[in-house]
Design an enzyme around this catalytic site. Structure first.
Site, PDB file in Angstrom:
ATOM      1  N   HIS A  82       0.830  -1.198   0.000  1.00 27.34           N
ATOM      2  CA  HIS A  82       0.000   0.000   0.000  1.00 27.34           C
ATOM      3  C   HIS A  82       0.871   1.258   0.000  1.00 27.34           C
ATOM      4  O   HIS A  82       0.630   2.211  -0.744  1.00 27.34           O
ATOM      5  CB  HIS A  82      -0.934  -0.021   1.215  1.00 27.34           C
ATOM      6  CG  HIS A  82      -1.910   1.102   1.203  1.00 27.34           C
ATOM      7  ND1 HIS A  82      -1.982   2.046   2.192  1.00 27.34           N
ATOM      8  CD2 HIS A  82      -2.847   1.471   0.290  1.00 27.34           C
ATOM      9  CE1 HIS A  82      -2.928   2.919   1.893  1.00 27.34           C
ATOM     10  NE2 HIS A  82      -3.471   2.592   0.757  1.00 27.34           N
TER      11      HIS A  82
ATOM     12  N   HIS B 171       1.249   4.194  -3.243  1.00 27.48           N
ATOM     13  CA  HIS B 171       1.113   5.647  -3.112  1.00 27.48           C
ATOM     14  C   HIS B 171       2.426   6.387  -3.420  1.00 27.48           C
ATOM     15  O   HIS B 171       2.409   7.576  -3.695  1.00 27.48           O
ATOM     16  CB  HIS B 171       0.591   6.022  -1.718  1.00 27.48           C
ATOM     17  CG  HIS B 171      -0.881   5.747  -1.587  1.00 27.48           C
ATOM     18  ND1 HIS B 171      -1.840   6.593  -2.081  1.00 27.48           N
ATOM     19  CD2 HIS B 171      -1.550   4.704  -1.056  1.00 27.48           C
ATOM     20  CE1 HIS B 171      -3.044   6.095  -1.847  1.00 27.48           C
ATOM     21  NE2 HIS B 171      -2.895   4.949  -1.227  1.00 27.48           N
TER      22      HIS B 171
ATOM     23  N   GLU C 206     -10.160  10.883  -4.963  1.00 34.25           N
ATOM     24  CA  GLU C 206      -8.946  10.625  -4.154  1.00 34.25           C
ATOM     25  C   GLU C 206      -8.544  11.778  -3.242  1.00 34.25           C
ATOM     26  O   GLU C 206      -8.271  11.497  -2.074  1.00 34.25           O
ATOM     27  CB  GLU C 206      -7.783  10.240  -5.068  1.00 34.25           C
ATOM     28  CG  GLU C 206      -6.579   9.800  -4.258  1.00 34.25           C
ATOM     29  CD  GLU C 206      -5.338   9.530  -5.090  1.00 34.25           C
ATOM     30  OE1 GLU C 206      -5.322   9.758  -6.296  1.00 34.25           O
ATOM     31  OE2 GLU C 206      -4.357   9.106  -4.464  1.00 34.25           O
TER      32      GLU C 206
ATOM     33  N   HIS D 266      -9.508  10.049   5.731  1.00 27.84           N
ATOM     34  CA  HIS D 266      -8.357   9.540   6.496  1.00 27.84           C
ATOM     35  C   HIS D 266      -8.014  10.511   7.628  1.00 27.84           C
ATOM     36  O   HIS D 266      -7.719  10.094   8.744  1.00 27.84           O
ATOM     37  CB  HIS D 266      -7.140   9.398   5.577  1.00 27.84           C
ATOM     38  CG  HIS D 266      -7.112   8.114   4.801  1.00 27.84           C
ATOM     39  ND1 HIS D 266      -6.504   6.976   5.262  1.00 27.84           N
ATOM     40  CD2 HIS D 266      -7.618   7.784   3.591  1.00 27.84           C
ATOM     41  CE1 HIS D 266      -6.613   6.003   4.367  1.00 27.84           C
ATOM     42  NE2 HIS D 266      -7.286   6.476   3.328  1.00 27.84           N
TER      43      HIS D 266
ATOM     44  N   HIS E  62     -12.781   2.665   2.925  1.00 32.22           N
ATOM     45  CA  HIS E  62     -12.583   2.399   1.497  1.00 32.22           C
ATOM     46  C   HIS E  62     -13.760   1.644   0.880  1.00 32.22           C
ATOM     47  O   HIS E  62     -13.988   1.736  -0.331  1.00 32.22           O
ATOM     48  CB  HIS E  62     -11.235   1.724   1.233  1.00 32.22           C
ATOM     49  CG  HIS E  62     -10.171   2.744   0.973  1.00 32.22           C
ATOM     50  ND1 HIS E  62     -10.037   3.359  -0.246  1.00 32.22           N
ATOM     51  CD2 HIS E  62      -9.257   3.322   1.786  1.00 32.22           C
ATOM     52  CE1 HIS E  62      -9.068   4.254  -0.178  1.00 32.22           C
ATOM     53  NE2 HIS E  62      -8.577   4.251   1.050  1.00 32.22           N
TER      54      HIS E  62
END
Ligand code: CUO
Length: 580
Positions: free
Chosen positions: A208, A212, A349, A368, A404
């Protein structure tokens, strides 16, 4: 290439000054005295030559006219760094652009040496890694995995005391791996803990973080504007949720519930038990039934209401139903079958590519942020963000999957507006797949054999101010026996045909052991493999070995596709001896 290898040394031991020897050969960066940080500059040559005399290669770092970086120093060296926080994102983008603009590798080494001991270590490491991955002259560099550089983001905080003791008292040849227990964050009293092995998996979290890194949110168009970037944001995270749901079914849990009501208490708690060694703080826990609140933190330059999340979400859903979005110039962009998902991915996003950031907001990133500050939204307790605030640690928390799943549902709403595929678009005339099976050695057809495996990884390069030599941890992860796909294909055409073979796996029954509606089952498919084939005329059996180290659930069916496969690829770089 040797210059490029030297660049990688600057990622190691993030808190040790630049002049301390680096790498197994004790390479020394001999920097101009002006480059030394305030603390070491008065000591000048005395401190650099002390190391230079006793070691291997010495790299003479040339002096360049360094661009100003005072604004980047706003983030102090002992603070944590979050790609989800707009301020941090902006600083990271600035530093990445500086590294990208350096004309030569020598200039880049010089700039990196100058910045390294001034800038926050996480920020430096991130921006420097992004630049190394994206510059033409360094893009083939084999970056060390993040777990080696910042092990505090991946392993139980108890490890560090034991590791220091081991390094100090045990000679290099006699050191033994320190075992990381599998169940260190909770007990079986907590239902969600059944999935801890997946959420806290080293490889999964590295995957992950790496995704990113490859798809940064800021740092200039040449880095951010990658082909189908928004679509891949959707697809990679959708596959993570599908994969997680497989694992939940295997553990007698229902599929993950999306976090759709921003006012509801979040029932899942999470206590990470991770210390941030660099930031000298532990990652705060989240107790059960906390609610999102206004985040108002001067220190992070952020003030945002929960209502903003709702507003952005409404604006996006309306756009999906209207099948158009607006850009900042007031123009209308259609959400077409081919491009719509990419545009939506950039909006949700949201990256620098969002066509209208004021109107569609910063939904995913701010989700987040809200969750990661839930324990101290106004900074009254001087606490920092929880694991959800960091791409390296977010997957550890059960709420990551709930958030998510919510984000994925937005994309699915768009997908559901698209026309069905016509039969002619799905058919390959003359080609019939007449059978598919998987075969492992020594077990009946269509049976996977899976088990727990222990692997070792050396984390010494992420430990500052310790004795030299490797310090291994031993961790436990899922593994499977290798298997092959046996696929019988009939080609009725007179000539060979080329095509792409895609292999997916999906659960046959839902959590109540009922057959699926395809509408729901389609969300559960995970991509196992994808490759090009040339199909000769006639009947043909393709025997396709699984890729090395594909991961499968320990309990029943499932494996990893293109995305999940890279979990283990990341890890393999770390432990060639034990990951067979
Ligand atoms: Cu990867 Cu929310 O984007 O974590």
């Amino acid at each position: 290439m040797s210059d490029v290898k030297n660049l990688l040394l600057l990622l190691e031991h993030p808190q040790e000054p630049v002049f301390v020897p680096k790498g197994s050969k004790g390479t020394v960066f001999d920097v101009p005295s002006e480059y030394l940080s305030d603390k070491y500059r008065p000591l000048g040559q005395a401190v650099t030559s002390r190391f230079g005399a006793s070691t291997g290669e010495v790299i003479r770092v040339k002096k360049i006219s360094t661009p100003p970086i005072d604004d980047i120093l706003e983030l102090k060296r002992d603070e944590n760094f979050s790609l989800f926080l707009p301020k941090h994102r902006q600083l990271a983008g600035r530093l990445t652009e500086i590294f990208m603009r350096m004309h030569t590798v020598d200039d880049l080494i010089s700039m990196a040496c100058y910045a390294r001991d001034r800038v926050n270590p996480y920020l430096f490491n991130y921006s420097f890694s992004v630049a190394l991955l994206h510059r033409e002259d360094t893009k083939h560099a084999d970056l060390p995995s993040f777990a080696r550089l910042f092990p505090d983001k991946y392993v139980d905080s108890k490890f560090f005391t034991k590791a220091r003791e081991e390094a100090k008292l045990v000679p290099v040849g006699s050191r033994v791996p320190l075992k990381i227990p599998m169940d260190f964050t909770a007990t079986e009293k907590e239902e969600e803990h059944r999935l801890a092995y997946f959420r806290e998996d080293l490889g999964a979290n590295l995957h992950h973080w790496h995704w990113h890194l490859v798809y940064p949110l800021s740092g200039g168009k040449q880095i951010v504007a990658k082909n189908r970037r928004g679509e891949l944001f959707y697809y990679m995270h959708q596959q993570l949720i599908a994969r997680y749901n497989f694992e939940r079914f295997c553990n007698k849990l229902n599929r993950v519930e999306r976090l759709k009501d921003f006012d509801e208490p979040i029932k899942e708690a999470y206590f990470p038990k991770l210390d941030s060694v660099v930031a000298s703080r532990s990652y705060p826990a989240r107790v059960a039934n906390m609610k999102l609140q206004t985040v108002d933190r001067v220190v992070d330059q952020i003030r945002q209401d929960v209502n903003d999340l709702k507003m952005w979400s409404n604006n996006i859903i309306n756009a999906i139903h209207n099948r158009t979005v607006n850009n900042e110039n007031g123009q209308t962009i259609e959400l077409t079958e081919n491009q719509g998902i990419d545009i939506l991915g950039n909006i949700v996003e949201s990256s620098e590519l969002s066509p209208h950031r004021t109107y569609y907001g910063d939904l995913h990133n701010m989700g987040h942020v809200f969750i990661s500050f839930i324990h101290d939204p106004d900074h009254r307790h001087l606490e920092n963000f929880g694991v959800m605030g960091d791409v390296a640690t977010a997957m550890r928390d059960p709420v990551f999957y709930r958030w998510h799943a919510y984000i994925d549902d937005i994309f699915q709403q768009h997908k559901n507006t698209l026309p069905r595929y016509s039969e002619s678009r799905l058919n390959y005339p003359g080609i019939t797949v007449s059978s598919v099976e998987v075969q492992s050695k020594g077990v009946p057809s269509n049976m996977f054999n899976t088990f727990w495996q222990e692997s070792d990884v050396d984390l010494s390069r992420g430990m500052d101010f310790t004795e030299p030599g490797p310090i291994f941890v031993r961790f436990t992860h899922l593994q499977h026996q290798p298997f092959t796909y046996n696929i019988i294909v009939e080609n009725d055409n007179p000539a060979p045909k080329m095509g792409t073979c895609r292999i997916f796996l999906a659960p046959k029954f839902d959590e109540r052991r009922r057959e699926w509606l395809f509408r729901d089952q389609k969300l559960m498919f995970i991509e196992l493999d994808k490759f090009t084939v040339t199909q000769p005329s006639g009947i043909w059996t393709a025997t396709v070995p699984t890729k090395d180290n594909l991961w499968i659930s320990s309990i029943s069916v499932d494996a990893d596709g293109q995305n999940t496969y890279s979990f283990l690829k990341e890890l393999r770089k770390e432990c060639p001896a034990t990951c067979s």
